[in-house]
Design a protein around this motif. Structure first.
Motif, PDB file in Angstrom:
ATOM      1  N   GLY A 224       0.729  -1.101  -0.042  1.00  7.96           N
ATOM      2  CA  GLY A 224       0.063   0.139  -0.096  1.00  7.96           C
ATOM      3  C   GLY A 224       0.931   1.134  -0.062  1.00  7.96           C
ATOM      4  O   GLY A 224       0.349   2.089  -0.766  1.00  7.96           O
ATOM      5  N   ALA A 225       1.889   1.336   0.984  1.00 11.81           N
ATOM      6  CA  ALA A 225       2.755   2.536   0.922  1.00 11.81           C
ATOM      7  C   ALA A 225       3.709   2.539  -0.498  1.00 11.81           C
ATOM      8  O   ALA A 225       3.659   3.750  -0.921  1.00 11.81           O
ATOM      9  N   LEU A 226       3.951   1.456  -1.115  1.00 15.91           N
ATOM     10  CA  LEU A 226       4.527   1.641  -2.459  1.00 15.91           C
ATOM     11  C   LEU A 226       3.676   2.346  -3.318  1.00 15.91           C
ATOM     12  O   LEU A 226       4.000   3.035  -4.475  1.00 15.91           O
ATOM     13  N   LEU A 227       2.401   1.748  -3.398  1.00 16.31           N
ATOM     14  CA  LEU A 227       1.489   2.009  -4.391  1.00 16.31           C
ATOM     15  C   LEU A 227       1.079   3.725  -4.226  1.00 16.31           C
ATOM     16  O   LEU A 227       0.873   4.456  -5.165  1.00 16.31           O
ATOM     17  N   VAL A 228       1.231   4.241  -2.843  1.00 16.11           N
ATOM     18  CA  VAL A 228       0.988   5.524  -2.740  1.00 16.11           C
ATOM     19  C   VAL A 228       2.067   6.289  -3.139  1.00 16.11           C
ATOM     20  O   VAL A 228       2.076   7.600  -3.736  1.00 16.11           O
TER      21      VAL A 228
ATOM     22  N   CYS B 143      -3.488   4.789  -2.358  1.00 11.15           N
ATOM     23  CA  CYS B 143      -3.543   3.311  -2.274  1.00 11.15           C
ATOM     24  C   CYS B 143      -4.902   2.719  -2.681  1.00 11.15           C
ATOM     25  O   CYS B 143      -5.976   3.634  -2.305  1.00 11.15           O
ATOM     26  N   PRO B 144      -5.326   1.811  -3.378  1.00 14.09           N
ATOM     27  CA  PRO B 144      -6.578   1.416  -3.840  1.00 14.09           C
ATOM     28  C   PRO B 144      -7.682   1.029  -2.560  1.00 14.09           C
ATOM     29  O   PRO B 144      -8.845   1.403  -3.070  1.00 14.09           O
TER      30      PRO B 144
ATOM     31  N   ASN C 166      -2.232   4.416   9.075  1.00  9.13           N
ATOM     32  CA  ASN C 166      -2.240   4.904   8.235  1.00  9.13           C
ATOM     33  C   ASN C 166      -3.025   4.604   6.929  1.00  9.13           C
ATOM     34  O   ASN C 166      -2.729   5.088   5.718  1.00  9.13           O
ATOM     35  N   GLY C 167      -4.134   3.968   7.346  1.00 16.40           N
ATOM     36  CA  GLY C 167      -5.156   3.810   6.350  1.00 16.40           C
ATOM     37  C   GLY C 167      -4.763   2.790   5.399  1.00 16.40           C
ATOM     38  O   GLY C 167      -5.567   2.318   4.428  1.00 16.40           O
ATOM     39  N   LEU C 168      -3.804   1.929   5.729  1.00 11.89           N
ATOM     40  CA  LEU C 168      -3.132   1.034   4.811  1.00 11.89           C
ATOM     41  C   LEU C 168      -3.418  -0.524   5.601  1.00 11.89           C
ATOM     42  O   LEU C 168      -3.657  -1.482   4.576  1.00 11.89           O
ATOM     43  N   ILE C 169      -3.619  -0.436   6.608  1.00 15.47           N
ATOM     44  CA  ILE C 169      -3.917  -2.142   7.255  1.00 15.47           C
ATOM     45  C   ILE C 169      -4.919  -1.621   8.438  1.00 15.47           C
ATOM     46  O   ILE C 169      -5.099  -0.572   8.845  1.00 15.47           O
ATOM     47  N   ARG C 170      -5.813  -2.688   8.409  1.00 17.00           N
ATOM     48  CA  ARG C 170      -6.618  -2.855   9.806  1.00 17.00           C
ATOM     49  C   ARG C 170      -6.390  -3.876  10.740  1.00 17.00           C
ATOM     50  O   ARG C 170      -6.405  -5.155  10.345  1.00 17.00           O
ATOM     51  N   LEU C 171      -6.040  -3.497  11.884  1.00 14.55           N
ATOM     52  CA  LEU C 171      -5.492  -4.349  12.805  1.00 14.55           C
ATOM     53  C   LEU C 171      -6.742  -5.449  13.562  1.00 14.55           C
ATOM     54  O   LEU C 171      -6.692  -6.652  13.792  1.00 14.55           O
TER      55      LEU C 171
END
Length: 162
Positions: free
Chosen positions: A94-98, A104-105, A116-121
């Motif tokens: 996700g960070a690489l896509l940003v 990030c899609p 950071n909006g990229l993963i959900r714990l």
């Protein structure tokens, strides 16, 4: 299954990517239904970006699985390690896509459990289940053979409509 050649690196990459897409479409349809955002049509979705992410991630998982098995780690421990690896792959990709395309899609920023909006714990149980299921899936993918030496029998004429 005898005969034929096992899938090579590219074949496994394609297979793992397709499996990942299927998992995502099933997961998103059920989660949308459960949250009230979807309906009984169970319309799932994914992103084109996800095929290479799943393909590379699950190929790396195959290597990691072998290392963990040789180290004598229990299946439960391997599933927990796989969960952590899934979070890492999701976050990094996700960070690489940003960095590459500006966004990030997937965007988990509405969840209080997001990083950071990229993963959900709060998805940890799903990733743990994925780590548990990965072992038989990897065994299946590694067992696929193509170009079997023995041709399949032709259907008997008259049994199937023309």
């Amino acid at each position: 299954m005898s005969g034929g050649e096992r899938l090579g690196l590219v074949g496994k990459f394609i297979a793992y990517g397709l499996v990942g897409w299927c998992i995502e479409c099933c997961f998103t349809s059920v989660m949308d239904l459960a949250s009230g955002a979807g309906d009984l049509r169970l319309k799932g979705y994914s992103y084109l970006w996800m095929h290479p992410i799943w393909g590379v991630g699950l190929l790396l998982g195959e290597h990691l699985l072998g290392l963990m098995q040789r180290a004598g780690l229990s299946r439960v421990t391997r599933a927990f390690v796989a969960m952590a690896v899934c979070f890492t792959v999701e976050y990094v990709s996700g960070a690489l896509l940003v960095a590459a395309i500006g966004r990030c899609p997937w965007d988990y920023s509405v969840s209080p459990w997001n990083v950071n909006g990229l993963i959900r714990l709060d998805y940890a149980p799903f990733w743990l289940l994925g780590g548990w299921i990965y072992e038989p899936l990897a065994r299946f993918i590694r067992g696929i053979r193509i170009f079997a030496r023995e041709p399949e029998a032709e259907p008997t004429p008259g049994l199937w409509p023309s």
